[in-house]
Scaffold this motif. Structure first.
Motif, PDB file in Angstrom:
ATOM      1  N   MET A 196      40.201  72.154  96.053  1.00 52.24           N
ATOM      2  CA  MET A 196      41.392  71.335  96.141  1.00 52.24           C
ATOM      3  C   MET A 196      42.374  71.683  95.030  1.00 52.24           C
ATOM      4  N   ARG A 197      41.821  71.910  93.806  1.00 52.51           N
ATOM      5  CA  ARG A 197      42.694  72.282  92.696  1.00 52.51           C
ATOM      6  C   ARG A 197      43.360  73.623  92.963  1.00 52.51           C
ATOM      7  N   ALA A 198      42.578  74.557  93.509  1.00 55.46           N
ATOM      8  CA  ALA A 198      43.134  75.871  93.813  1.00 55.46           C
ATOM      9  C   ALA A 198      44.251  75.757  94.850  1.00 55.46           C
ATOM     10  N   GLU A 199      44.042  74.917  95.865  1.00 57.43           N
ATOM     11  CA  GLU A 199      45.054  74.731  96.888  1.00 57.43           C
ATOM     12  C   GLU A 199      46.303  74.075  96.300  1.00 57.43           C
ATOM     13  N   GLN A 200      46.104  73.089  95.428  1.00 55.22           N
ATOM     14  CA  GLN A 200      47.238  72.432  94.797  1.00 55.22           C
ATOM     15  C   GLN A 200      48.029  73.406  93.918  1.00 55.22           C
ATOM     16  N   GLU A 201      47.269  74.257  93.174  1.00 59.10           N
ATOM     17  CA  GLU A 201      47.937  75.237  92.328  1.00 59.10           C
ATOM     18  C   GLU A 201      48.704  76.253  93.171  1.00 59.10           C
ATOM     19  N   ARG A 202      48.123  76.619  94.331  1.00 57.36           N
ATOM     20  CA  ARG A 202      48.801  77.557  95.228  1.00 57.36           C
ATOM     21  C   ARG A 202      50.105  76.959  95.756  1.00 57.36           C
ATOM     22  N   LYS A 261      20.486  65.377  94.600  1.00 57.86           N
ATOM     23  CA  LYS A 261      21.641  64.934  93.809  1.00 57.86           C
ATOM     24  C   LYS A 261      22.349  66.126  93.180  1.00 57.86           C
ATOM     25  N   ALA A 262      21.586  67.112  92.731  1.00 55.84           N
ATOM     26  CA  ALA A 262      22.178  68.297  92.108  1.00 55.84           C
ATOM     27  C   ALA A 262      23.005  69.078  93.111  1.00 55.84           C
ATOM     28  N   VAL A 263      22.477  69.192  94.354  1.00 57.87           N
ATOM     29  CA  VAL A 263      23.212  69.917  95.398  1.00 57.87           C
ATOM     30  C   VAL A 263      24.505  69.186  95.730  1.00 57.87           C
ATOM     31  N   ARG A 264      24.400  67.848  95.881  1.00 56.08           N
ATOM     32  CA  ARG A 264      25.600  67.093  96.194  1.00 56.08           C
ATOM     33  C   ARG A 264      26.639  67.224  95.090  1.00 56.08           C
ATOM     34  N   ARG A 265      26.184  67.228  93.832  1.00 52.68           N
ATOM     35  CA  ARG A 265      27.091  67.382  92.713  1.00 52.68           C
ATOM     36  C   ARG A 265      27.799  68.733  92.749  1.00 52.68           C
ATOM     37  N   ASP A 266      27.002  69.796  93.049  1.00 53.67           N
ATOM     38  CA  ASP A 266      27.594  71.136  93.118  1.00 53.67           C
ATOM     39  C   ASP A 266      28.612  71.241  94.258  1.00 53.67           C
ATOM     40  N   GLU A 267      28.251  70.599  95.397  1.00 53.55           N
ATOM     41  CA  GLU A 267      29.174  70.634  96.530  1.00 53.55           C
ATOM     42  C   GLU A 267      30.473  69.894  96.188  1.00 53.55           C
ATOM     43  N   ALA A 268      30.372  68.766  95.492  1.00 55.67           N
ATOM     44  CA  ALA A 268      31.552  68.000  95.102  1.00 55.67           C
ATOM     45  C   ALA A 268      32.422  68.807  94.142  1.00 55.67           C
ATOM     46  N   ARG A 269      31.742  69.494  93.200  1.00 53.77           N
ATOM     47  CA  ARG A 269      32.491  70.308  92.249  1.00 53.77           C
ATOM     48  C   ARG A 269      33.215  71.454  92.964  1.00 53.77           C
ATOM     49  N   ALA A 270      32.498  72.067  93.951  1.00 55.09           N
ATOM     50  CA  ALA A 270      33.112  73.170  94.690  1.00 55.09           C
ATOM     51  C   ALA A 270      34.309  72.678  95.495  1.00 55.09           C
ATOM     52  N   LYS A 271      34.158  71.487  96.090  1.00 53.31           N
ATOM     53  CA  LYS A 271      35.261  70.924  96.875  1.00 53.31           C
ATOM     54  C   LYS A 271      36.447  70.602  95.978  1.00 53.31           C
ATOM     55  N   ALA A 272      36.155  70.035  94.806  1.00 53.48           N
ATOM     56  CA  ALA A 272      37.228  69.703  93.864  1.00 53.48           C
ATOM     57  C   ALA A 272      37.933  70.964  93.379  1.00 53.48           C
ATOM     58  N   ALA A 273      37.143  72.027  93.136  1.00 47.12           N
ATOM     59  CA  ALA A 273      37.725  73.293  92.680  1.00 47.12           C
ATOM     60  C   ALA A 273      38.631  73.867  93.764  1.00 47.12           C
TER      61      ALA A 273
END
Length: 307
Positions: free
Chosen positions: A24-30, A10-22
């Motif tokens: 996506m945010r970076a791409e949106q900001e770009r 669960k911790a790994v999945r959470r980290d992966e989700a956070r990384a994916k969200a980050a």
């Protein structure tokens, strides 16, 4: 196919989700930054383009002000007091009503007891052009009819519709010069200025001085006469403001004061003045000039009634 790989915690999945969200945010900001830059760039280009247009308009206005600054009487200044017809230089063939009469006796001559057809016109007026196309030949025939005089009243009614070139005054002044020095070509010159492929559109800059001269020479006006279309004279004019009258010095085309005075006189006489404006023996004719032959018939009838 089953796999022996262990399921991510669960911790790994959470980290992966956070990384994916980050990510996506970076791409949106770009993308947002890129869009902002494009918008700013477009705005800058728009401002530069607008500046270029404004510069062009201002520069064009300045050039036209310099080129045509000595066309009109008093430069069309606000509060300008129009001169009286009796106080201005008029063409030798003009009468005291601001018109050029034409009859069988010649240009500048009105026969005794003639029926008088008065036509008020502006060389930029599109309806006047239509009038000429419909009635030009009939009007010319009337100038050659015993007992009839045609009084031509050139007006500068539409000066403000020629993009600062004062075409109406320039054309009317040229007409006055021809009436003054080459009257035998007056009717043909008028017709040529109203030709369908010649008359400028209302709202355009009008014909150039050179084009007006070419048209005149095309109907036989000598070059030494057309050369005077742009001649100027100096004088004084009056401006009223806040109840006070100020006299100023000015320069304008030779017959510009006469054109201004004729327009002021006509406007004072006829509150509903427009162009073309038609009178028969001083009475406004409300017939249908768009019907070929109607105007000529009305004039001939009025002349016949005088016996």
């Amino acid at each position: 196919m089953p796999t022996n790989e262990p399921r991510p915690t669960k911790a790994v999945r959470r980290d992966e989700a956070r990384a994916k969200a980050a990510a996506m945010r970076a791409e949106q900001e770009r993308k947002a930054k890129r869009n902002r830059m494009l918008a700013i760039g477009g705005l800058v280009l728009a401002v530069l383009a607008l500046g270029a247009v404004v510069f062009f308009i201002v520069n064009q206005s300045r050039e036209r002000a310099e080129a045509y600054g000595t066309v009109t009487y008093g430069r069309g200044e606000e509060g300008l007091v129009a001169p009286a017809l009796a106080d201005v230089e008029a063409p030798a063939t003009a009468n005291d009503e601001g018109a050029i009469p034409v009859s069988t006796a010649g240009v500048g001559e009105q026969g005794d007891d003639d029926t008088v057809l008065s036509i008020y016109f502006d060389f930029m007026c599109p309806v006047c052009g239509q009038f000429e196309q419909t009635n030009g030949e009939d009007v010319q025939a009337l100038t050659e009819t015993d007992g009839v005089t045609v009084a031509f009243h050139p007006l500068a009614f539409l000066d403000h519709f020629s993009q600062g070139t004062f075409y109406s005054t320039r054309a009317a002044n040229a007409y006055a010069v021809v009436a003054d020095e080459s009257p035998e070509h007056l009717i043909d010159f008028m017709s040529a200025l109203y030709a369908e492929d010649t008359q400028p559109a209302e709202g355009s800059s009008g014909l150039s001085d050179a084009e007006i001269a070419d048209i005149a020479e095309g109907v036989g006006v000598p070059a030494d006469v057309t050369g005077k279309f742009t001649s100027t004279v100096t004088g004084t004019y009056e401006v009223e403001a806040d109840g006070e009258t100020t006299e100023k010095d000015g320069e304008w085309r030779t017959f510009a004061p006469w054109v201004k005075a004729a327009y002021a006189s006509a406007s004072a006489q006829f509150p509903d003045l427009g162009t073309p404006y038609i009178l028969i023996d001083g009475v406004k004719w409300d017939g249908n000039w768009q019907q070929p032959g109607a105007l000529r018939a009305a004039v001939e009838q009025a002349a016949a009634a005088k016996g």
